[in-house]
Design a protein around this motif. Structure first.
Motif, mmCIF file in Angstrom:
data_model
loop_
_atom_site.group_PDB
_atom_site.id
_atom_site.type_symbol
_atom_site.label_atom_id
_atom_site.label_comp_id
_atom_site.label_asym_id
_atom_site.label_seq_id
_atom_site.Cartn_x
_atom_site.Cartn_y
_atom_site.Cartn_z
ATOM 1 N N ILE A 19 -20.365 -78.152 -16.502
ATOM 2 C CA ILE A 19 -21.675 -77.762 -17.055
ATOM 3 C C ILE A 19 -21.618 -77.581 -18.565
ATOM 4 O O ILE A 19 -22.541 -77.992 -19.278
ATOM 5 C CB ILE A 19 -22.184 -76.478 -16.339
ATOM 6 N N ILE A 20 -20.529 -77.003 -19.076
ATOM 7 C CA ILE A 20 -20.496 -76.768 -20.541
ATOM 8 C C ILE A 20 -20.404 -78.061 -21.333
ATOM 9 O O ILE A 20 -20.666 -78.070 -22.523
ATOM 10 C CB ILE A 20 -19.365 -75.807 -21.001
ATOM 11 N N LYS A 21 -20.068 -79.172 -20.678
ATOM 12 C CA LYS A 21 -20.039 -80.462 -21.386
ATOM 13 C C LYS A 21 -21.448 -80.989 -21.639
ATOM 14 O O LYS A 21 -21.635 -81.922 -22.404
ATOM 15 C CB LYS A 21 -19.304 -81.505 -20.525
ATOM 16 N N SER A 22 -22.427 -80.416 -20.940
ATOM 17 C CA SER A 22 -23.787 -80.956 -21.020
ATOM 18 C C SER A 22 -24.502 -80.528 -22.296
ATOM 19 O O SER A 22 -24.439 -79.369 -22.703
ATOM 20 C CB SER A 22 -24.583 -80.462 -19.804
ATOM 21 N N GLN A 23 -25.219 -81.492 -22.873
ATOM 22 C CA GLN A 23 -26.082 -81.204 -24.029
ATOM 23 C C GLN A 23 -27.170 -80.206 -23.650
ATOM 24 O O GLN A 23 -27.725 -79.525 -24.508
ATOM 25 C CB GLN A 23 -26.787 -82.496 -24.489
ATOM 26 N N GLN A 24 -27.517 -80.174 -22.377
ATOM 27 C CA GLN A 24 -28.618 -79.329 -21.907
ATOM 28 C C GLN A 24 -28.221 -77.859 -21.790
ATOM 29 O O GLN A 24 -29.072 -77.007 -21.597
ATOM 30 C CB GLN A 24 -29.095 -79.779 -20.513
ATOM 31 N N CYS A 25 -26.927 -77.581 -21.854
ATOM 32 C CA CYS A 25 -26.475 -76.203 -21.610
ATOM 33 C C CYS A 25 -26.340 -75.444 -22.926
ATOM 34 O O CYS A 25 -25.578 -75.838 -23.798
ATOM 35 C CB CYS A 25 -25.137 -76.223 -20.865
ATOM 36 N N ASP A 26 -27.102 -74.360 -23.053
ATOM 37 C CA ASP A 26 -26.928 -73.491 -24.220
ATOM 38 C C ASP A 26 -25.895 -72.429 -23.895
ATOM 39 O O ASP A 26 -24.747 -72.568 -24.240
ATOM 40 C CB ASP A 26 -28.274 -72.880 -24.624
ATOM 41 N N LYS A 27 -26.320 -71.384 -23.177
ATOM 42 C CA LYS A 27 -25.347 -70.341 -22.814
ATOM 43 C C LYS A 27 -25.029 -70.443 -21.326
ATOM 44 O O LYS A 27 -25.938 -70.608 -20.508
ATOM 45 C CB LYS A 27 -25.947 -68.960 -23.070
ATOM 46 N N LEU A 28 -23.751 -70.307 -21.004
ATOM 47 C CA LEU A 28 -23.342 -70.337 -19.603
ATOM 48 C C LEU A 28 -22.767 -68.981 -19.200
ATOM 49 O O LEU A 28 -21.898 -68.434 -19.884
ATOM 50 C CB LEU A 28 -22.296 -71.440 -19.367
ATOM 51 N N PHE A 29 -23.271 -68.465 -18.088
ATOM 52 C CA PHE A 29 -22.783 -67.207 -17.522
ATOM 53 C C PHE A 29 -22.156 -67.496 -16.159
ATOM 54 O O PHE A 29 -22.615 -68.388 -15.443
ATOM 55 C CB PHE A 29 -23.935 -66.217 -17.331
ATOM 56 N N VAL A 30 -21.110 -66.740 -15.818
ATOM 57 C CA VAL A 30 -20.528 -66.847 -14.485
ATOM 58 C C VAL A 30 -20.417 -65.438 -13.921
ATOM 59 O O VAL A 30 -19.935 -64.525 -14.604
ATOM 60 C CB VAL A 30 -19.130 -67.527 -14.511
ATOM 61 N N ALA A 31 -20.870 -65.252 -12.690
ATOM 62 C CA ALA A 31 -20.790 -63.931 -12.059
ATOM 63 C C ALA A 31 -20.118 -64.075 -10.690
ATOM 64 O O ALA A 31 -20.620 -64.841 -9.880
ATOM 65 C CB ALA A 31 -22.182 -63.325 -11.888
ATOM 66 N N PRO A 32 -18.995 -63.389 -10.395
ATOM 67 C CA PRO A 32 -18.282 -62.582 -11.374
ATOM 68 C C PRO A 32 -17.267 -63.378 -12.200
ATOM 69 O O PRO A 32 -16.808 -62.887 -13.212
ATOM 70 C CB PRO A 32 -17.566 -61.538 -10.501
ATOM 71 N N GLY A 33 -16.905 -64.593 -11.788
ATOM 72 C CA GLY A 33 -15.997 -65.422 -12.576
ATOM 73 C C GLY A 33 -14.538 -65.016 -12.458
ATOM 74 O O GLY A 33 -14.174 -64.143 -11.660
ATOM 75 N N ASN A 34 -13.700 -65.681 -13.248
ATOM 76 C CA ASN A 34 -12.262 -65.402 -13.269
ATOM 77 C C ASN A 34 -11.762 -65.635 -14.697
ATOM 78 O O ASN A 34 -12.569 -65.884 -15.603
ATOM 79 C CB ASN A 34 -11.530 -66.273 -12.233
ATOM 80 N N ALA A 35 -10.431 -65.578 -14.889
ATOM 81 C CA ALA A 35 -9.910 -65.722 -16.260
ATOM 82 C C ALA A 35 -10.208 -67.111 -16.821
ATOM 83 O O ALA A 35 -10.362 -67.275 -18.036
ATOM 84 C CB ALA A 35 -8.408 -65.445 -16.284
ATOM 85 N N GLY A 36 -10.299 -68.105 -15.955
ATOM 86 C CA GLY A 36 -10.606 -69.461 -16.418
ATOM 87 C C GLY A 36 -12.031 -69.572 -16.916
ATOM 88 O O GLY A 36 -12.285 -70.128 -17.990
ATOM 89 N N THR A 37 -12.962 -69.028 -16.167
ATOM 90 C CA THR A 37 -14.366 -69.110 -16.602
ATOM 91 C C THR A 37 -14.598 -68.240 -17.836
ATOM 92 O O THR A 37 -15.430 -68.566 -18.674
ATOM 93 C CB THR A 37 -15.348 -68.706 -15.471
ATOM 94 N N ALA A 38 -13.812 -67.154 -17.962
ATOM 95 C CA ALA A 38 -13.962 -66.287 -19.142
ATOM 96 C C ALA A 38 -13.640 -67.049 -20.419
ATOM 97 O O ALA A 38 -14.178 -66.743 -21.486
ATOM 98 C CB ALA A 38 -13.051 -65.064 -19.015
ATOM 99 N N GLY A 39 -12.771 -68.063 -20.311
ATOM 100 C CA GLY A 39 -12.386 -68.846 -21.481
ATOM 101 C C GLY A 39 -13.467 -69.800 -21.960
ATOM 102 O O GLY A 39 -13.433 -70.243 -23.111
ATOM 103 N N ILE A 40 -14.415 -70.137 -21.096
ATOM 104 C CA ILE A 40 -15.412 -71.152 -21.480
ATOM 105 C C ILE A 40 -16.856 -70.660 -21.321
ATOM 106 O O ILE A 40 -17.783 -71.352 -21.698
ATOM 107 C CB ILE A 40 -15.236 -72.454 -20.655
ATOM 108 N N ALA A 41 -17.026 -69.493 -20.721
ATOM 109 C CA ALA A 41 -18.381 -68.978 -20.474
ATOM 110 C C ALA A 41 -18.329 -67.454 -20.575
ATOM 111 O O ALA A 41 -17.279 -66.882 -20.869
ATOM 112 C CB ALA A 41 -18.847 -69.403 -19.076
ATOM 113 N N THR A 42 -19.458 -66.817 -20.308
ATOM 114 C CA THR A 42 -19.490 -65.351 -20.316
ATOM 115 C C THR A 42 -19.440 -64.848 -18.878
ATOM 116 O O THR A 42 -20.344 -65.145 -18.094
ATOM 117 C CB THR A 42 -20.791 -64.855 -20.982
ATOM 118 N N ASN A 43 -18.384 -64.137 -18.541
ATOM 119 C CA ASN A 43 -18.324 -63.540 -17.208
ATOM 120 C C ASN A 43 -19.179 -62.281 -17.166
ATOM 121 O O ASN A 43 -19.201 -61.510 -18.122
ATOM 122 C CB ASN A 43 -16.888 -63.139 -16.859
ATOM 123 N N VAL A 44 -19.856 -62.093 -16.042
ATOM 124 C CA VAL A 44 -20.655 -60.889 -15.855
ATOM 125 C C VAL A 44 -20.207 -60.262 -14.533
ATOM 126 O O VAL A 44 -20.146 -60.954 -13.510
ATOM 127 C CB VAL A 44 -22.165 -61.217 -15.789
#
Ligand code: AMP
Ligand code: GLY
Length: 423
Positions: A19-44
């Motif tokens: 998803i973060i490769k997409s031109q359409q994506c501004d901010k990406l959130f992941v809930a609850p996520g993991n250490a990998g998603t924390a590196g490329i998005a905002t974990n909540v």
């Protein structure tokens, strides 16, 4: 647009990665996520079933698209929760309605759906505590092995395959009368054993149109040679070499089309993935199960092969214009090998420091059970990470993942070294 991915496994890290490769994506959130998603998005720190908190987050961050990873929130009705709420109903939710999710939430419902729409599957009957004696009599009419399935969600543990009739009757009694799997086994489906090789087919539908994504084969057992306890999945290979064009055509005509048409005929809202578990019996496909989401770890091998802009594809799902999308697939094979905590799928320890992830070359590490602690990445689950590689020859891709796994370490780390042994 701002996007939210729900979940915390390797599947969700893979979604986030695409998803973060997409031109359409501004901010990406992941809930609850993991250490990998924390590196490329905002974990909540919100659980996938906490709809009230998810609503607050979506409104606060102006999130326009929610991609649901696991089945639980779908079976609990997250799609309907969004569509019934004035403030949320315009958000694109990737996942089926509650009625659609019942295809995974109830094995009995899935069997009824297949029967109603002429979709090939194993013969079956279902039983409750009131009909336990009839269930035992039904078992007597079958040949070993006996397949018993708890109707509801049982965290992947609800299917028993037994060689012995006496044992099968005792287990049936335990499931129905003693509620071995809680409410999930209030109804039990007993079905014919299918002898063949398994594969999974993934479909993305907007409810009318569909795309067939690459096939994959998952390795579910903990031990080499497919032995030992069942796990969530120890690795996957995509595409499945034995699924040639003729066999795929049969799957499309006999399974995929009648499934999507069946959803339409029954007026079931379904804007998401259908993961169809199949067994190839002789030359014929038979459905063993539906899941209403992508597989994990299959996603880690299937999704990286899709070169389309994933957010654009999901927007078409939302608008029911998936017929305008042509899939652009990487022709190479992709494999993923899962590293797990020592002891998994039984008891295991967490909090082991993981080293070497940054030394990985020509492969992608998707995090599953990981978290950040005191500046280190530590284990936080049974399945810890998945290493994905590509090559024209899946065997070479496997060698690459294995060479990279040798550079990664944590106390108790284990992975199967025989993936693809049966292909
Ligand atoms: P399920 O949760 O329905 O996917 O079942 C778990 C596993 O049990 C499948 O991946 C198959 O390996 C096996 N299985 C399920 N149903 C059958 C069947 N009718 N015949 C043979 N194996 C089955
Ligand atoms: N790997 C199997 C599943 O996701 O259900």
């Amino acid at each position: 647009m701002n996007i939210l991915v729900l979940g915390s496994g390797g599947r969700e890290h893979t979604f986030a990665h695409q998803i973060i490769k997409s031109q359409q994506c501004d901010k990406l959130f992941v809930a609850p996520g993991n250490a990998g998603t924390a590196g490329i998005a905002t974990n909540v720190a919100i659980g996938v079933n906490d709809f009230a908190e998810i609503k607050k987050l979506v409104l606060k961050e102006s999130i326009r698209m929610v991609v649901v990873g696991p089945e639980d929130p779908l079976v609990n009705g997250i799609y309907d929760f969004f569509k019934e709420d004035e403030a949320l109903k315009s958000v694109i939710v990737i996942g089926p309605s509650k009625r659609g999710a019942l295809l995974e939430g109830s094995k009995e419902r899935a069997k009824e759906f297949m029967a109603a729409h002429n979709i090939p599957t194993a013969a079956y009957k279902s039983f409750t505590a009131a009909s336990v004696e009839a269930g035992k009599q039904f078992l007597e009419t079958l040949q070993a092995p006996y397949v018993l399935k708890a109707d509801g969600l049982a965290a992947g543990k609800g299917v028993l395959i037994l060689q012995d009739l006496v044992e099968a009757k005792a287990e049936l009694e335990d499931m129905l009368t003693n509620k071995k799997f809680g409410t999930a086994s209030e109804t039990v489906v007993i079905e014919e054993f299918l002898d063949g090789i398994e594969l999974s087919v993934f479909v993305l539908t907007d409810g009318k149109n569909y795309l067939t994504l690459p096939t994959a084969k998952d390795y579910k057992r903990i031990g080499e040679g497919d032995t030992g306890l069942n796990t969530g999945g120890m690795g996957a290979i995509s595409p499945v070499p034995f699924a040639d064009a003729d066999f795929m055509k049969k799957i499309e005509e006999q399974v995929v089309k009648p499934t999507v048409l069946g959803l339409q005929k029954e007026n079931i809202e379904y804007k998401g993935f259908i993961f169809i578990g199949l067994i190839k019996v002789g030359e014929e496909p038979k459905v063993i199960e539906y899941n209403v989401r992508m597989g994990d770890p299959e996603t880690e091998a299937v999704l990286p092969r899709v070169k389309n802009d994933l957010v654009e594809v999901f927007e078409h799902v939302g608008k029911e214009t998936l017929d305008q999308v042509t899939l652009d697939l990487d022709a190479r094979s992709a494999v993923t090998v899962v590293a797990v905590s020592g002891g998994y799928p039984e008891a295991y320890e967490k909090g082991k420091v993981i080293t070497g992830i940054d030394t990985v070359q020509s492969a992608t590490v998707f995090h599953a059970g990981t978290t950040a602690k005191d500046g280190a990445i530590v284990t936080n689950g049974g399945r810890v990470l998945a290493v994905t590689s590509f090559d024209i020859d899946f065997r070479k891709a496997l060698i690459n993942s294995y060479q990279n796994l040798e550079k990664i370490d944590f106390e108790g780390m284990y992975y199967r070294k025989d993936l693809g042994f049966d292909l």
